[in-house]
Design an enzyme around this catalytic site. Structure first.
Site, short mmCIF file in Angstrom:
data_model
loop_
_atom_site.label_atom_id
_atom_site.label_comp_id
_atom_site.label_asym_id
_atom_site.label_seq_id
_atom_site.Cartn_x
_atom_site.Cartn_y
_atom_site.Cartn_z
N GLU A 33 42.27 64.99 42.13
CA GLU A 33 43.50 65.64 42.31
C GLU A 33 43.69 66.75 41.08
O GLU A 33 43.02 66.18 39.77
CB GLU A 33 44.38 64.65 42.10
CG GLU A 33 44.71 63.77 43.39
CD GLU A 33 45.84 62.63 43.48
OE1 GLU A 33 46.14 62.46 44.50
OE2 GLU A 33 46.06 62.29 42.19
N CYS A 62 46.08 71.22 35.12
CA CYS A 62 45.48 69.91 34.72
C CYS A 62 44.41 69.65 35.40
O CYS A 62 44.68 69.17 36.55
CB CYS A 62 46.56 69.03 34.58
SG CYS A 62 46.20 67.25 34.33
N CYS A 93 37.51 57.02 36.98
CA CYS A 93 37.10 57.08 35.48
C CYS A 93 36.44 55.80 35.05
O CYS A 93 36.33 54.77 35.64
CB CYS A 93 38.59 56.77 35.05
SG CYS A 93 38.56 57.20 33.05
N CYS A 96 41.77 51.99 30.57
CA CYS A 96 43.07 51.91 30.15
C CYS A 96 44.03 51.33 31.12
O CYS A 96 44.14 51.62 32.37
CB CYS A 96 43.44 53.33 29.95
SG CYS A 96 42.51 54.39 28.71
N CYS A 103 46.87 53.36 33.17
CA CYS A 103 46.50 54.29 33.86
C CYS A 103 46.11 54.18 35.24
O CYS A 103 45.30 53.37 35.44
CB CYS A 103 45.73 55.22 33.27
SG CYS A 103 44.98 56.82 34.08
N GLU A 152 37.07 60.78 32.32
CA GLU A 152 36.98 60.93 30.86
C GLU A 152 36.19 62.02 30.51
O GLU A 152 35.12 61.79 30.68
CB GLU A 152 36.58 59.65 30.41
CG GLU A 152 36.25 59.83 28.66
CD GLU A 152 36.94 60.30 27.82
OE1 GLU A 152 38.11 60.11 27.71
OE2 GLU A 152 36.39 61.39 27.25
N CYS A 173 51.02 62.43 34.11
CA CYS A 173 49.80 61.83 33.54
C CYS A 173 49.74 60.54 33.98
O CYS A 173 50.70 59.77 33.99
CB CYS A 173 50.30 61.84 31.84
SG CYS A 173 50.28 63.14 31.00
#
Ligand code: SAH
Length: 345
Positions: free
Chosen positions: A93, A106, A113, A117, A120, A165, A338
Protein backbone atom coordinates in the site's frame (compact mmCIF):
# COMPACT_ATOMS: atom_id res chain seq x y z
CA UNK A 1 4.65 -15.30 -14.99
CA UNK A 2 7.08 -14.78 -17.83
CA UNK A 3 10.72 -15.83 -17.56
CA UNK A 4 11.85 -12.94 -19.74
CA UNK A 5 14.09 -10.49 -17.94
CA UNK A 6 12.63 -7.31 -16.46
CA UNK A 7 14.14 -4.59 -18.63
CA UNK A 8 14.11 -2.11 -15.77
CA UNK A 9 16.65 -4.18 -13.89
CA UNK A 10 19.22 -2.96 -16.48
CA UNK A 11 21.29 0.16 -16.02
CA UNK A 12 21.56 2.67 -18.81
CA UNK A 13 24.99 1.34 -19.75
CA UNK A 14 23.67 -2.21 -19.89
CA UNK A 15 20.89 -1.06 -22.20
CA UNK A 16 23.40 0.69 -24.43
CA UNK A 17 25.52 -2.48 -24.54
CA UNK A 18 22.48 -4.54 -25.36
CA UNK A 19 21.69 -2.45 -28.42
CA UNK A 20 25.28 -2.50 -29.58
CA UNK A 21 25.34 -6.29 -29.34
CA UNK A 22 22.13 -6.37 -31.38
CA UNK A 23 24.00 -4.46 -34.09
CA UNK A 24 22.07 -1.28 -33.39
CA UNK A 25 23.36 2.02 -32.05
CA UNK A 26 24.11 2.52 -28.35
CA UNK A 27 22.02 5.70 -28.11
CA UNK A 28 18.88 3.58 -28.55
CA UNK A 29 19.66 2.49 -25.01
CA UNK A 30 19.31 6.10 -23.87
CA UNK A 31 15.99 6.43 -25.66
CA UNK A 32 14.62 3.29 -24.07
CA UNK A 33 15.94 4.33 -20.68
CA UNK A 34 14.11 7.62 -20.96
CA UNK A 35 10.88 5.83 -21.85
CA UNK A 36 11.25 3.45 -18.93
CA UNK A 37 12.03 6.03 -16.27
CA UNK A 38 11.23 9.68 -16.88
CA UNK A 39 8.29 8.82 -19.17
CA UNK A 40 7.27 5.78 -17.15
CA UNK A 41 6.12 3.77 -20.19
CA UNK A 42 4.08 0.67 -19.34
CA UNK A 43 4.52 -1.09 -22.70
CA UNK A 44 7.03 -1.23 -25.55
CA UNK A 45 4.24 -0.09 -27.88
CA UNK A 46 4.28 3.27 -26.05
CA UNK A 47 7.86 3.88 -27.23
CA UNK A 48 6.81 5.70 -30.36
CA UNK A 49 10.21 6.99 -31.47
CA UNK A 50 11.48 3.41 -31.93
CA UNK A 51 10.88 1.42 -35.08
CA UNK A 52 8.31 -1.34 -35.06
CA UNK A 53 11.12 -3.90 -35.46
CA UNK A 54 12.98 -2.55 -32.43
CA UNK A 55 9.83 -2.61 -30.36
CA UNK A 56 9.04 -6.22 -31.20
CA UNK A 57 12.68 -7.22 -30.64
CA UNK A 58 12.40 -5.73 -27.12
CA UNK A 59 9.10 -7.49 -26.62
CA UNK A 60 10.76 -10.83 -27.45
CA UNK A 61 13.56 -10.31 -24.95
CA UNK A 62 12.08 -8.41 -22.03
CA UNK A 63 9.07 -7.59 -19.94
CA UNK A 64 8.25 -4.34 -18.16
CA UNK A 65 7.15 -5.41 -14.70
CA UNK A 66 5.06 -2.40 -13.88
CA UNK A 67 3.04 -2.11 -10.70
CA UNK A 68 -0.71 -1.76 -11.04
CA UNK A 69 -2.89 0.34 -8.78
CA UNK A 70 -5.42 -2.34 -7.99
CA UNK A 71 -7.66 -0.36 -5.70
CA UNK A 72 -7.82 3.29 -4.68
CA UNK A 73 -9.64 4.59 -1.61
CA UNK A 74 -10.27 8.25 -0.82
CA UNK A 75 -10.57 9.58 2.69
CA UNK A 76 -12.91 12.42 3.65
CA UNK A 77 -9.76 14.49 4.39
CA UNK A 78 -8.37 14.11 0.85
CA UNK A 79 -5.91 11.32 1.69
CA UNK A 80 -5.75 8.60 -0.96
CA UNK A 81 -4.64 5.04 -0.35
CA UNK A 82 -3.48 2.83 -3.20
CA UNK A 83 -3.39 -0.93 -3.01
CA UNK A 84 -0.62 -1.71 -5.44
CA UNK A 85 -0.34 -5.06 -7.16
CA UNK A 86 3.19 -6.27 -7.96
CA UNK A 87 4.13 -8.47 -10.91
CA UNK A 88 3.95 -11.61 -8.74
CA UNK A 89 0.51 -10.79 -7.39
CA UNK A 90 1.64 -9.54 -3.97
CA UNK A 91 0.15 -6.30 -2.71
CA UNK A 92 1.62 -3.28 -0.92
CA UNK A 93 0.00 0.00 0.00
CA UNK A 94 1.02 3.60 -0.55
CA UNK A 95 -0.65 6.80 0.53
CA UNK A 96 -1.02 10.35 -0.81
CA UNK A 97 -1.32 12.93 1.95
CA UNK A 98 -2.35 16.43 0.87
CA UNK A 99 -1.95 19.48 3.11
CA UNK A 100 -2.31 23.16 2.26
CA UNK A 101 1.27 23.58 1.20
CA UNK A 102 2.41 20.14 0.07
CA UNK A 103 1.50 16.71 -1.22
CA UNK A 104 3.38 13.87 0.38
CA UNK A 105 3.71 10.31 -0.86
CA UNK A 106 4.08 7.70 1.84
CA UNK A 107 5.63 4.66 0.17
CA UNK A 108 6.35 1.07 1.10
CA UNK A 109 9.77 -0.56 0.93
CA UNK A 110 8.92 -4.21 1.70
CA UNK A 111 5.96 -6.54 1.34
CA UNK A 112 5.12 -6.95 5.02
CA UNK A 113 7.88 -6.10 7.48
CA UNK A 114 10.92 -7.79 8.99
CA UNK A 115 10.39 -6.11 12.35
CA UNK A 116 7.95 -6.84 15.11
CA UNK A 117 6.69 -3.56 16.55
CA UNK A 118 3.73 -4.53 18.70
CA UNK A 119 1.68 -1.44 17.84
CA UNK A 120 1.98 -1.66 14.05
CA UNK A 121 -0.48 -3.52 11.84
CA UNK A 122 2.13 -4.17 9.15
CA UNK A 123 4.27 -6.25 11.51
CA UNK A 124 1.55 -8.89 11.53
CA UNK A 125 2.05 -9.52 7.83
CA UNK A 126 5.67 -10.64 8.32
CA UNK A 127 8.16 -9.87 5.62
CA UNK A 128 7.40 -11.62 2.35
CA UNK A 129 9.97 -9.93 0.19
CA UNK A 130 11.85 -6.73 -0.49
CA UNK A 131 10.55 -4.35 -3.13
CA UNK A 132 12.72 -3.75 -6.19
CA UNK A 133 13.87 -0.21 -6.92
CA UNK A 134 11.38 0.08 -9.77
CA UNK A 135 8.49 -1.01 -7.55
CA UNK A 136 9.34 1.78 -5.12
CA UNK A 137 9.78 4.28 -7.95
CA UNK A 138 6.45 3.29 -9.50
CA UNK A 139 4.57 3.95 -6.27
CA UNK A 140 5.92 7.50 -6.35
CA UNK A 141 4.96 7.97 -10.01
CA UNK A 142 1.44 6.67 -9.33
CA UNK A 143 1.00 9.13 -6.45
CA UNK A 144 2.46 11.99 -8.49
CA UNK A 145 -0.13 11.28 -11.20
CA UNK A 146 -2.94 11.19 -8.63
CA UNK A 147 -1.70 14.41 -7.06
CA UNK A 148 -1.84 16.17 -10.43
CA UNK A 149 -5.25 14.69 -11.20
CA UNK A 150 -7.04 15.24 -7.89
CA UNK A 151 -5.12 18.11 -6.32
CA UNK A 152 -3.87 19.99 -9.37
CA UNK A 153 -0.25 19.99 -8.34
CA UNK A 154 2.73 17.67 -8.52
CA UNK A 155 3.94 15.61 -5.64
CA UNK A 156 6.26 17.64 -3.38
CA UNK A 157 7.55 15.25 -0.69
CA UNK A 158 8.19 11.57 -0.09
CA UNK A 159 8.34 9.69 3.18
CA UNK A 160 9.42 6.05 3.52
CA UNK A 161 6.83 5.39 6.18
CA UNK A 162 4.66 2.84 4.44
CA UNK A 163 5.04 -0.89 4.85
CA UNK A 164 8.43 -2.28 5.70
CA UNK A 165 11.73 -1.25 7.21
CA UNK A 166 13.64 0.72 4.55
CA UNK A 167 17.04 0.03 6.07
CA UNK A 168 16.41 -3.72 5.82
CA UNK A 169 16.09 -3.19 2.07
CA UNK A 170 18.87 -0.67 1.93
CA UNK A 171 20.31 -1.17 -1.56
CA UNK A 172 16.99 -1.09 -3.34
CA UNK A 173 15.74 1.92 -1.38
CA UNK A 174 18.91 3.82 -2.26
CA UNK A 175 18.66 2.84 -5.92
CA UNK A 176 15.03 4.00 -5.97
CA UNK A 177 15.99 7.33 -4.39
CA UNK A 178 18.74 7.72 -6.99
CA UNK A 179 16.13 7.36 -9.73
CA UNK A 180 13.62 9.61 -8.00
CA UNK A 181 16.19 12.39 -7.59
CA UNK A 182 17.96 11.98 -10.90
CA UNK A 183 17.06 14.40 -13.70
CA UNK A 184 16.60 11.27 -15.81
CA UNK A 185 13.95 10.10 -13.35
CA UNK A 186 11.68 12.50 -11.49
CA UNK A 187 14.30 15.12 -10.63
CA UNK A 188 13.03 15.59 -7.08
CA UNK A 189 15.26 17.16 -4.45
CA UNK A 190 16.59 14.65 -1.89
CA UNK A 191 15.87 17.27 0.77
CA UNK A 192 12.20 16.51 0.23
CA UNK A 193 12.64 12.84 1.01
CA UNK A 194 12.54 11.32 4.50
CA UNK A 195 13.68 7.79 5.22
CA UNK A 196 12.08 6.56 8.42
CA UNK A 197 13.69 3.73 10.32
CA UNK A 198 13.09 1.82 13.49
CA UNK A 199 16.82 2.19 13.96
CA UNK A 200 19.29 -0.24 12.47
CA UNK A 201 22.63 1.12 13.74
CA UNK A 202 24.91 -0.51 11.17
CA UNK A 203 22.84 0.77 8.26
CA UNK A 204 22.57 4.28 9.70
CA UNK A 205 26.37 4.43 9.75
CA UNK A 206 26.63 3.05 6.24
CA UNK A 207 24.19 5.67 5.03
CA UNK A 208 26.23 8.41 6.71
CA UNK A 209 29.37 7.09 4.99
CA UNK A 210 27.67 7.23 1.62
CA UNK A 211 26.98 10.90 2.05
CA UNK A 212 23.27 10.67 1.32
CA UNK A 213 21.32 13.90 1.06
CA UNK A 214 17.86 12.84 2.20
CA UNK A 215 16.55 13.27 5.74
CA UNK A 216 16.44 10.71 8.49
CA UNK A 217 13.62 9.99 10.89
CA UNK A 218 13.86 7.46 13.68
CA UNK A 219 10.83 5.79 15.24
CA UNK A 220 11.93 6.07 18.82
CA UNK A 221 8.77 5.75 20.97
CA UNK A 222 10.84 5.33 24.09
CA UNK A 223 14.35 6.28 25.21
CA UNK A 224 14.33 3.65 27.95
CA UNK A 225 15.63 0.26 26.80
CA UNK A 226 13.27 -1.80 28.89
CA UNK A 227 10.19 0.03 27.64
CA UNK A 228 11.38 0.14 24.06
CA UNK A 229 12.16 -3.56 23.98
CA UNK A 230 8.70 -4.38 25.30
CA UNK A 231 7.02 -2.58 22.37
CA UNK A 232 9.74 -2.96 19.72
CA UNK A 233 11.35 -6.33 20.54
CA UNK A 234 14.21 -5.92 18.05
CA UNK A 235 15.52 -3.24 20.43
CA UNK A 236 17.00 -6.16 22.38
CA UNK A 237 19.31 -6.75 19.40
CA UNK A 238 19.89 -3.05 18.63
CA UNK A 239 19.79 -1.35 22.05
CA UNK A 240 19.58 2.42 22.48
CA UNK A 241 23.29 2.74 23.20
CA UNK A 242 24.12 1.39 19.72
CA UNK A 243 21.40 3.48 18.11
CA UNK A 244 22.70 6.57 19.84
CA UNK A 245 26.25 5.91 18.73
CA UNK A 246 25.11 5.43 15.12
CA UNK A 247 23.07 8.63 15.22
CA UNK A 248 25.99 10.57 16.63
CA UNK A 249 28.03 9.29 13.73
CA UNK A 250 25.23 10.25 11.30
CA UNK A 251 25.12 13.79 12.61
CA UNK A 252 28.88 14.20 12.63
CA UNK A 253 29.04 13.16 8.97
CA UNK A 254 25.90 14.74 7.53
CA UNK A 255 25.16 17.68 9.83
CA UNK A 256 21.52 16.80 9.25
CA UNK A 257 19.11 17.16 12.12
CA UNK A 258 17.34 13.95 13.15
CA UNK A 259 13.60 13.65 13.61
CA UNK A 260 12.29 11.32 16.31
CA UNK A 261 8.84 9.89 15.79
CA UNK A 262 7.13 9.19 19.02
CA UNK A 263 3.70 7.97 20.10
CA UNK A 264 2.66 8.48 23.71
CA UNK A 265 0.62 5.55 25.07
CA UNK A 266 -1.35 5.30 28.24
CA UNK A 267 0.52 3.36 30.90
CA UNK A 268 3.51 2.68 28.65
CA UNK A 269 5.49 5.89 28.19
CA UNK A 270 3.33 8.66 29.66
CA UNK A 271 5.30 9.43 32.83
CA UNK A 272 7.78 12.16 33.63
CA UNK A 273 10.67 9.65 33.64
CA UNK A 274 9.83 8.85 29.99
CA UNK A 275 10.10 12.50 29.01
CA UNK A 276 13.32 12.90 30.99
CA UNK A 277 14.85 10.00 29.09
CA UNK A 278 13.71 11.44 25.77
CA UNK A 279 15.16 14.84 26.58
CA UNK A 280 18.44 13.20 27.45
CA UNK A 281 18.39 11.23 24.20
CA UNK A 282 17.75 14.41 22.20
CA UNK A 283 20.85 16.10 23.56
CA UNK A 284 23.70 14.41 21.72
CA UNK A 285 22.70 15.62 18.27
CA UNK A 286 20.37 18.37 16.99
CA UNK A 287 16.96 16.81 16.71
CA UNK A 288 13.26 17.40 16.64
CA UNK A 289 10.41 15.36 18.06
CA UNK A 290 7.21 14.55 16.19
CA UNK A 291 4.53 13.37 18.56
CA UNK A 292 2.31 11.14 16.40
CA UNK A 293 -1.23 10.31 17.25
CA UNK A 294 -1.78 6.60 17.87
CA UNK A 295 -3.85 4.84 15.24
CA UNK A 296 -5.55 1.90 16.87
CA UNK A 297 -4.98 -1.44 15.18
CA UNK A 298 -7.78 -3.26 16.94
CA UNK A 299 -6.13 -4.87 19.86
CA UNK A 300 -6.61 -3.66 23.41
CA UNK A 301 -2.95 -3.41 24.31
CA UNK A 302 -2.28 0.17 23.22
CA UNK A 303 -4.24 3.32 23.90
CA UNK A 304 -3.38 6.90 23.01
CA UNK A 305 -2.31 8.80 26.15
CA UNK A 306 -4.53 11.62 27.34
CA UNK A 307 -3.96 15.29 26.49
CA UNK A 308 -2.40 15.93 29.85
CA UNK A 309 0.46 13.53 29.08
CA UNK A 310 0.94 15.01 25.59
CA UNK A 311 1.00 18.52 27.07
CA UNK A 312 3.59 17.41 29.61
CA UNK A 313 5.80 16.13 26.77
CA UNK A 314 5.39 19.35 24.80
CA UNK A 315 6.10 21.72 27.66
CA UNK A 316 9.06 19.77 29.03
CA UNK A 317 10.64 19.40 25.59
CA UNK A 318 10.12 23.07 24.84
CA UNK A 319 11.63 24.03 28.14
CA UNK A 320 14.77 22.24 26.97
CA UNK A 321 14.67 24.01 23.60
CA UNK A 322 13.82 20.87 21.70
CA UNK A 323 11.50 21.46 18.76
CA UNK A 324 8.34 19.43 19.10
CA UNK A 325 5.30 19.11 16.85
CA UNK A 326 2.08 17.26 17.50
CA UNK A 327 0.90 15.52 14.34
CA UNK A 328 -2.70 14.60 13.70
CA UNK A 329 -3.42 11.43 11.79
CA UNK A 330 -4.63 11.54 8.24
CA UNK A 331 -6.74 9.03 6.37
CA UNK A 332 -7.82 7.09 9.45
CA UNK A 333 -11.26 6.33 8.00
CA UNK A 334 -9.65 4.28 5.21
CA UNK A 335 -6.94 2.65 7.37
CA UNK A 336 -4.30 4.75 5.63
CA UNK A 337 -2.72 6.32 8.72
CA UNK A 338 0.72 5.43 10.15
CA UNK A 339 0.89 1.81 11.21
CA UNK A 340 -2.47 0.88 9.71
CA UNK A 341 -1.24 -0.46 6.39
CA UNK A 342 -2.09 -4.15 6.39
CA UNK A 343 -3.75 -4.95 3.06
CA UNK A 344 -7.11 -5.17 4.78
CA UNK A 345 -9.17 -4.80 1.63
N1 SAH B 1 9.81 0.80 9.55
C1 SAH B 1 9.88 2.21 9.45
C2 SAH B 1 8.82 2.84 8.58
C3 SAH B 1 7.40 2.36 8.71
S1 SAH B 1 6.43 2.85 10.09
C4 SAH B 1 9.88 2.83 10.82
O1 SAH B 1 9.71 2.12 11.79
O2 SAH B 1 10.12 4.02 10.94
C5 SAH B 1 6.12 4.55 9.93
C6 SAH B 1 5.85 5.23 11.27
O3 SAH B 1 4.55 4.86 11.80
C7 SAH B 1 6.83 4.85 12.34
O4 SAH B 1 7.22 5.99 13.07
C8 SAH B 1 6.03 3.92 13.22
O5 SAH B 1 6.57 3.82 14.50
C9 SAH B 1 4.68 4.55 13.17
N2 SAH B 1 3.58 3.67 13.56
C10 SAH B 1 3.51 2.34 13.44
N3 SAH B 1 2.34 1.89 13.90
C11 SAH B 1 1.65 2.97 14.32
C12 SAH B 1 0.34 3.16 14.85
N4 SAH B 1 -0.48 2.14 15.05
N5 SAH B 1 -0.06 4.42 15.15
C13 SAH B 1 0.77 5.47 14.92
N6 SAH B 1 2.00 5.36 14.39
C14 SAH B 1 2.44 4.12 14.10
Amino acid sequence: MSDKKDIRALTKDQLRDFFEKEGDQAFRGNQVYEWLWSKSAHTFTDMTNLSKETRSMLEENFVINHIKVDDMQKSSDGTIKNAVKLHDGLIVESVLIPTKSRTTACVSSQVGCSLDCKFCATSRLKRMRNLNPDEIYDQVVAIDNESRLYHDRPLSNIVFMGMGEPLMNYNNVLKAIDKITSPEGLGMSPKRIVVSTSGVPKMIKKMADEDVKFKLAVSLHSAIDEVRTSIMPFNATFPLKDLREALEYWYAKTKNRITYEYVVWKGINDQKKDVDALIDFCKFAPSKVNLIEYNPIDDGMFQQANDEAINMYVSMLERHNITVTVRRSRGKDIDAACGQLANKS
